[in-house]
Design an enzyme around this catalytic site. Structure first.
Site, PDB file in Angstrom:
ATOM      1  N   GLU A  74      69.345   8.751  20.841  1.00 42.26           N
ATOM      2  CA  GLU A  74      68.739   9.021  22.154  1.00 42.26           C
ATOM      3  C   GLU A  74      69.793   9.375  23.197  1.00 42.26           C
ATOM      4  O   GLU A  74      69.554   9.292  24.398  1.00 42.26           O
ATOM      5  CB  GLU A  74      67.932   7.811  22.637  1.00 42.26           C
ATOM      6  CG  GLU A  74      66.774   7.422  21.771  1.00 42.26           C
ATOM      7  CD  GLU A  74      65.628   8.444  21.802  1.00 42.26           C
ATOM      8  OE1 GLU A  74      65.834   9.575  22.287  1.00 42.26           O
ATOM      9  OE2 GLU A  74      64.548   8.098  21.336  1.00 42.26           O
ATOM     10  N   HIS A  89      67.855   1.424  27.120  1.00 41.37           N
ATOM     11  CA  HIS A  89      66.554   1.875  26.604  1.00 41.37           C
ATOM     12  C   HIS A  89      66.082   0.895  25.537  1.00 41.37           C
ATOM     13  O   HIS A  89      66.859   0.491  24.666  1.00 41.37           O
ATOM     14  CB  HIS A  89      66.669   3.282  26.020  1.00 41.37           C
ATOM     15  CG  HIS A  89      65.505   3.653  25.155  1.00 41.37           C
ATOM     16  ND1 HIS A  89      64.205   3.658  25.625  1.00 41.37           N
ATOM     17  CD2 HIS A  89      65.418   3.994  23.849  1.00 41.37           C
ATOM     18  CE1 HIS A  89      63.388   3.994  24.638  1.00 41.37           C
ATOM     19  NE2 HIS A  89      64.100   4.199  23.551  1.00 41.37           N
ATOM     20  N   HIS A 131      62.110  -0.926  23.625  1.00 40.39           N
ATOM     21  CA  HIS A 131      60.664  -0.821  23.422  1.00 40.39           C
ATOM     22  C   HIS A 131      60.012  -2.182  23.667  1.00 40.39           C
ATOM     23  O   HIS A 131      59.374  -2.736  22.765  1.00 40.39           O
ATOM     24  CB  HIS A 131      60.345  -0.367  21.988  1.00 40.39           C
ATOM     25  CG  HIS A 131      61.012   0.897  21.563  1.00 40.39           C
ATOM     26  ND1 HIS A 131      61.037   1.314  20.249  1.00 40.39           N
ATOM     27  CD2 HIS A 131      61.662   1.860  22.261  1.00 40.39           C
ATOM     28  CE1 HIS A 131      61.687   2.464  20.156  1.00 40.39           C
ATOM     29  NE2 HIS A 131      62.095   2.810  21.359  1.00 40.39           N
ATOM     30  N   HIS A 175      56.192   5.431  23.850  1.00 36.58           N
ATOM     31  CA  HIS A 175      57.545   5.233  23.312  1.00 36.58           C
ATOM     32  C   HIS A 175      58.169   3.907  23.765  1.00 36.58           C
ATOM     33  O   HIS A 175      58.338   3.008  22.944  1.00 36.58           O
ATOM     34  CB  HIS A 175      58.403   6.437  23.725  1.00 36.58           C
ATOM     35  CG  HIS A 175      59.809   6.381  23.216  1.00 36.58           C
ATOM     36  ND1 HIS A 175      60.676   7.440  23.319  1.00 36.58           N
ATOM     37  CD2 HIS A 175      60.518   5.396  22.631  1.00 36.58           C
ATOM     38  CE1 HIS A 175      61.848   7.107  22.798  1.00 36.58           C
ATOM     39  NE2 HIS A 175      61.774   5.867  22.385  1.00 36.58           N
TER      40      HIS A 175
HETATM   41 ZN   LIG Z   1      63.268   4.571  21.720  1.00 38.08          ZN
END
Ligand SMILES: [Zn+2]
Length: 287
Positions: free
Chosen positions: A76, A95, A97, A158
């Site tokens: 990413e 980042h 989830h 996401h």
């Molecule tokens: Zn991700």
């Protein structure tokens, strides 16, 4: 300990906390920090964030070219590079989830209602960047739209992205996003959210300076028409004008006996049977 070795250790610690709190599963998530003016220190691809070691990190330039490291940088990375390109003030990007915030991202519900003072002070509103295939150029484009005016956002279907003036600042914003999502979920399950009035929201945003928090992007003038607002210049915050206004009073679950006493004064409440009888009467009188 040098600044770089401290940052490597900090990334390991943040990754460990994210994994321990269930913000990532398996190899999900990624973390980066600025290393001087022209380099980034970043988590590598395909490692569990809960079990990293300082030597695993990659060093890249601001175009994502690897300068140092045995492993390749995060898949990413493009999203991180875009943030650093757009925000000179940002020193770190996280980042993950986290499940409740990601649930909102999957449901397409932004966390933009003015309900918690500390969230309004630290993040303002948390929009949803449009869906983009992970690891592609689409994702940075989706992030670009919101990153100038927001320190945290959901990524549709996401996860979530937060940024900060240092690594722990970015990580704590991820905690705030997930915590806020949990509280919002509980309030919505209970059937209502009493919103903080717009005047109070503006007061809270002014207080940020006193706490040493960077001034927020202003609230978009017309909060009823988010589509017309420029997400790069202002934040959409659902905050009604006038104290005590309720934006979501209609969401009260009338059938829930726990909430029945909460109904507005002066309102007529009917059981299903009573309502059916009224409708039948009305139909009869039409014949
Ligand atoms: Zn991700």
């Amino acid at each position: 300990m040098t600044a770089e070795s401290q940052l490597r250790a900090d990334i390991v610690e943040v990754g460990r906390r994210m994994y321990a709190r269930g913000y990532t599963a398996s190899n999900d998530g990624n973390i980066s920090v600025r290393l001087g003016s022209d380099r980034l220190l970043m988590t590598p691809k395909s490692v569990c964030k809960g079990f990293m070691t300082p030597d695993m990190m990659c060093i890249t330039d601001l175009d994502g070219q690897k300068i140092q490291g045995d492993r390749d940088p995060s898949s990413e990375m493009l999203m991180h590079l875009e943030v650093y390109r757009q925000r000179a003030d940002v020193q770190a990007v996280v980042h993950a989830h986290p499940p409740t915030a990601t649930g909102f991202a999957v449901a397409g519900i932004p966390l933009d209602r003015a309900v918690l003072a500390e969230v309004l002070t630290t993040l303002g509103s948390i929009p949803i960047a449009e869906y983009a295939t992970p690891s592609t150029k689409e994702l940075p484009e989706a992030v670009r739209k919101y990153i100038k005016a927001h320190d945290g956002m959901l990524l549709a279907n996401h996860g979530a992205l937060t940024v900060g003036a240092d690594l722990f600042g970015a990580y704590y914003k991820m905690e705030t996003v997930e915590h806020f999502a949990k509280i919002s979920l509980v309030a919505r399950l209970l059937g209502r959210e009493n919103l903080i009035a717009r005047e109070e929201v503006l007061r809270l945003q002014e207080l940020r300076g006193a706490y040493g928090i960077k001034a927020p992007a202003p609230i978009c003038a017309d909060d009823t028409s988010a589509a017309s607002a420029d997400p790069a210049a202002c934040q959409v915050v659902q905050a009604p004008i006038g104290a005590g206004s309720r934006l979501v009073a209609d969401a009260i679950d009338r059938a829930n006996p726990l909430l029945a006493h909460e109904a507005e004064a002066g309102e007529i409440r009917l059981t299903y049977r009573e309502l059916s009888a009224l409708i039948e009467d009305a139909i009869r009188s039409l014949r």
